[in-house]
Every structure is written in structure tokens, then in C-alpha cells.
Scaffold this motif. Structure first.
Motif, PDB file in Angstrom:
ATOM      1  N   ARG A 188      15.513  -4.789 -37.315  1.00 21.90           N
ATOM      2  CA  ARG A 188      16.793  -4.392 -36.730  1.00 21.90           C
ATOM      3  C   ARG A 188      16.569  -3.339 -35.643  1.00 21.90           C
ATOM      4  NH1 ARG A 188      17.866  -5.268 -42.176  1.00 21.90           N
ATOM      5  NH2 ARG A 188      19.682  -6.611 -42.620  1.00 21.90           N
ATOM      6  N   GLY A 189      17.670  -2.987 -34.976  1.00 24.58           N
ATOM      7  CA  GLY A 189      17.602  -1.944 -33.958  1.00 24.58           C
ATOM      8  C   GLY A 189      16.901  -2.391 -32.695  1.00 24.58           C
ATOM      9  N   ILE A 190      17.004  -3.692 -32.370  1.00 25.77           N
ATOM     10  CA  ILE A 190      16.331  -4.282 -31.211  1.00 25.77           C
ATOM     11  C   ILE A 190      17.413  -4.754 -30.251  1.00 25.77           C
ATOM     12  CG2 ILE A 190      14.751  -6.091 -30.442  1.00 25.77           C
ATOM     13  CD1 ILE A 190      13.719  -6.096 -33.427  1.00 25.77           C
ATOM     14  N   ARG A 191      17.576  -4.068 -29.152  1.00 23.41           N
ATOM     15  CA  ARG A 191      18.713  -4.355 -28.273  1.00 23.41           C
ATOM     16  C   ARG A 191      18.688  -5.785 -27.761  1.00 23.41           C
ATOM     17  NH1 ARG A 191      19.574  -4.103 -22.656  1.00 23.41           N
ATOM     18  NH2 ARG A 191      21.757  -3.728 -22.063  1.00 23.41           N
ATOM     19  N   ASN A 192      17.556  -6.223 -27.227  1.00 21.48           N
ATOM     20  CA  ASN A 192      17.480  -7.591 -26.695  1.00 21.48           C
ATOM     21  C   ASN A 192      16.027  -7.963 -26.478  1.00 21.48           C
ATOM     22  OD1 ASN A 192      18.469 -10.070 -25.694  1.00 21.48           O
ATOM     23  ND2 ASN A 192      18.247  -9.355 -23.593  1.00 21.48           N
ATOM     24  N   SER A 193      15.486  -8.716 -27.422  1.00 20.87           N
ATOM     25  CA  SER A 193      14.108  -9.199 -27.275  1.00 20.87           C
ATOM     26  C   SER A 193      14.132 -10.620 -26.733  1.00 20.87           C
ATOM     27  CB  SER A 193      13.375  -9.179 -28.615  1.00 20.87           C
ATOM     28  OG  SER A 193      12.066  -9.695 -28.455  1.00 20.87           O
ATOM     29  N   VAL A 194      13.440 -10.818 -25.613  1.00 15.45           N
ATOM     30  CA  VAL A 194      13.359 -12.148 -25.002  1.00 15.45           C
ATOM     31  C   VAL A 194      11.899 -12.594 -24.929  1.00 15.45           C
ATOM     32  CG1 VAL A 194      14.298 -13.583 -23.149  1.00 15.45           C
ATOM     33  CG2 VAL A 194      15.318 -11.365 -23.613  1.00 15.45           C
ATOM     34  N   GLY A 195      11.096 -12.064 -25.852  1.00 10.22           N
ATOM     35  CA  GLY A 195       9.699 -12.469 -25.920  1.00 10.22           C
ATOM     36  C   GLY A 195       9.020 -11.833 -27.117  1.00 10.22           C
ATOM     37  N   PHE A 196       8.288 -12.640 -27.878  1.00  6.55           N
ATOM     38  CA  PHE A 196       7.500 -12.111 -28.975  1.00  6.55           C
ATOM     39  C   PHE A 196       6.362 -13.070 -29.294  1.00  6.55           C
ATOM     40  CE2 PHE A 196      11.572 -13.816 -30.573  1.00  6.55           C
ATOM     41  CZ  PHE A 196      11.151 -14.909 -31.329  1.00  6.55           C
ATOM     42  N   ALA A 197       5.349 -12.527 -29.980  1.00  7.83           N
ATOM     43  CA  ALA A 197       4.164 -13.300 -30.334  1.00  7.83           C
ATOM     44  C   ALA A 197       3.459 -12.585 -31.474  1.00  7.83           C
ATOM     45  CB  ALA A 197       3.233 -13.465 -29.127  1.00  7.83           C
TER      46      ALA A 197
END
Length: 369
Positions: A188-197
């Protein structure tokens, strides 16, 4: 969850042989790279190109923000066929390959195209995996990916620049089974993630996160973060960049309550797609580096981003440092001709970069100088 089908989307197949010289109109010579690296235009016929995934048969699938999903047949570093496998989806930016099928995000829905590699010219009807995600379009388009645990990871951005909404619905990364069942919140507390790996050695989740706007040119920073276990909180909307309390929501929370980032990437750079490099073409120093596409600022008085960086860090996130890898989409006078959106290493060790502004896919290779 009962799997349902939605009406067949308008789909066309455009079979076209295409070479790297077909996109000479793009000023690719303006891109600066470290010595020994070379960049070419793989295709300039992918409007609004966003996330990328590659099937085992060598089909490159590309999501978009304009409703289309594209398929590019690759052979020896060339595009030998181009197909539109879907149209009319709502901002299908995210795509993921799993067990012979293509998964596509469409704001409140995740849909699946079965056996798509064998049906590029006659795409199957998409199966709805879930239609229970929030309908808000502000930060509603999604990067999606399957993790080492076989689950589909699905972020949900905050439906605002800054607000305090249901933490079980917004500003998070969640995951579900491939059939849409057993959804749970990962972080939580993630404004906007547009990439992860996931780290090639530890298999831990790392992700980019976009900082809020309207606090000035230089704060807060976008972040690269690491989530080695479930239930971590990364601060939004109370703390930004790991060290900047929000003037409205942060009064009753100290930044020390939340997980700090691995690296601060810079204010307003719009860090989007990221991948760990595990190929053999680039020099050994690049092994397990994190490549990040910086889409670029939209309201900063002096533009920032519009480049690809790489981050060198220990497996536990220590000793992180950032270096510019590719730049030149932002020219003197703040002229912009491209905006990197995602990165993807190929099995041959080359690196693809998508560009939604130019509607292009680039391929970066290396040869010893």
C-alpha cells in the motif's frame, strides 16, 4: 469466479514486411548512448505504444492508451509482420504473457486472449478474468505482470493527484490467481506504479512510483522501491519521496513510519516501465541493472525526464545509484520528439524501448568498440 466472455472486439490483421530503415523520419541519430551501444527503430507503426511482452514464439505484444493491442512478429531483429489483435478496449496499456495466453488490462477489467500466437489474423474472443477493479480513469490504466509465484500482479493508482481514499482499493499493488480468484493487496501507499519487476537473484518485487504534483519543480521525487514481503506501506498520501511530508495529509504521520525508497529518481521524471537486465549482450557491469523508462514531466517549468536510466544496486537495495543510459528525446529549447514508456530485454540480450509519443519501438544493441 465464473469466466465470462465479452463481445468480439473489432480486430484487423495488417501483414506488412518492415525493416529498420522504414522509420527514417524519426531523428534517431539524436539519441546519445554510452560507447559501444547502438539504437535503431524497430517499428514506427505502434501508435501510443506502452507496455511490452514477448511470447516464447517471438511475438512482441504492445499495449496502448488508444484502445488497441498490437502484435509484431520478430525475426533477426526485424519486424516481419504487424497485427492489430484488439481495438475498442479502454486504455489497454498493460499486457502480460502466461501459459499460452495474453492478458490485457482495461481499467476496470483484465481480459485474456487464448492461444493468440496462433491466431494473429483471427483473434479469439477475449475472456473476462475480472471486471471488479475500480472504474476511475485517473491513474486507471495499468501495467500488469506475472510474478515468480505464478500470480498476476495488478496495481491500482490513486484516482487523484493527492487524496486519501480506500487503501484496499487505491494506491496499491495487488495480485490474483490467473483466473481472477484470490485477490489480495501486496503493498500500500503507492501513488501510481506503472512498472515493476522481480530481482533475478532474490525474486523480490521492485517497482517505480510517480510522485505527486503541485509542490514545486523539485519535490517530491519519483521513487524506485522494493517490497520483499507482504503488507509494506510506502507512504502515500502522507509522505512523498521517502522524506517529504504532505502539507495536507502528512500532519499526523512521520515519514519514518513508512518504507523508504531504494532510490530517488528525480522530481516529475515520470518513471514508468522498468526491467532487470539479465542478458549477455551488454557488458558484464550491466548484469542485474534496472533499466527505467522516464516518460518526462508535464507541468514542470523546465522539463525533466524523457530518457532511459539504469540503476545499479545491491540485491537488498543498498548502494543504489542512477546513471543516464539513453537521452535525446528532449532537445535544446525543450523540444520533445519522443517519450519512453517501457523497456524490455530480448532473449538475444538487446533492449527494446517503447515510445508512446512517437508511436515507436526502438532496439538497443551493443558491440565492443
Amino acid at each position: 469466479m465464473v469466466r465470462s466472455r465479452i463481445p468480439r472486439l473489432a480486430a484487423t490483421a495488417v501483414l506488412a514486411t518492415q525493416t529498420l530503415t522504414a522509420a527514417a523520419s524519426l531523428p534517431i541519430e539524436k539519441i546519445r548512448l554510452p560507447q559501444g551501444f547502438h539504437i535503431e527503430v524497430l517499428s514506427d507503426e505502434v501508435p501510443s505504444a506502452r507496455a511490452m511482452t514477448l511470447s516464447p514464439k517471438g511475438i512482441l505484444y504492445v499495449g496502448s492508451l488508444d484502445g488497441h493491442v498490437y502484435a509484431l512478429e520478430l525475426r533477426n531483429g526485424r519486424v516481419t509482420g504487424r497485427h492489430i489483435i484488439a481495438s475498442g478496449l479502454q486504455m489497454p496499456a498493460g499486457i502480460a504473457w502466461h501459459d499460452g495466453a495474453l492478458y490485457v488490462s482495461a481499467v476496470s477489467k483484465i481480459v485474456r486472449f487464448d492461444a493468440i500466437d496462433s491466431h494473429l489474423g483471427d483473434p479469439p474472443k477475449p475472456v473476462i478474468i475480472t471486471d471488479k477493479l475500480p472504474t476511475e480513469t485517473h491513474h486507471g490504466w495499468k501495467f500488469i505482470a506475472f510474478g515468480p509465484d505464478g500470480k498476476l500482479y495488478v496495481p491500482q493508482g490513486a484516482p487523484c493527484n493527492i487524496c486519501d481514499r480506500d487503501p484496499n482499493r487505491f494506491a496499491l499493488i495487488g495480485r490474483m490467481d490467473p483466473d481472477g480468484n484470490h485477490y489480495e493487496v501486496v503493498a500500500r501507499g503507492i501513488r501510481n506504479s506503472v512498472g515493476f519487476a522481480w530481482h533475478p537473484v532474490t525474486h523480490e518485487l521492485w517497482f517505480t512510483d510517480n510522485g505527486r504534483d503541485l509542490l514545486g519543480d523539485d519535490i517530491p521525487s519519483d521513487k524506485l522501491s522494493r517490497a520483499p514481503r507482504l503488507g509494506m506501506n510506502f507512504g502515500f498520501p502522507y509522505c512523498h519521496g521517502g522524506d517529504t511530508p504532505d502539507p495536507e495529509f502528512g500532519k499526523d504521520h512521520a515519514c519514518s513510519e513508512f518504507t523508504p525508497p531504494v532510490a530517488k529518481l528525480g522530481a516529475h521524471v515520470a518513471a514508468l516501465g522498468m526491467r532487470f537486465y539479465d542478458g549477455a549482450m551488454f557488458p558484464a557491469d550491466y548484469r542485474n541493472n534496472i533499466f527505467i523508462a522516464e516518460h518526462g514531466s508535464w507541468n514542470r517549468s523546465k522539463k525533466s525526464g524523457y530518457r532511459v536510466v539504469h540503476v545499479i544496486a545491491d540485491p537488498d537495495g543498498g548502494n543504489a545509484r542512477q546513471e543516464v543510459f539513453a537521452e535525446g528525446w528532449l532537445q535544446p529549447g525543450e523540444t520533445v520528439w519522443g517519450r519512453p514508456a517501457d523497456v524490455l530485454p530480448l532473449p538475444d540480450g538487446s533492449l527494446l524501448i517503447s515510445d508512446d509519443y512517437a508511436g515507436a519501438i526502438y532496439r538497443v544493441t551493443y558491440s565492443a568498440p
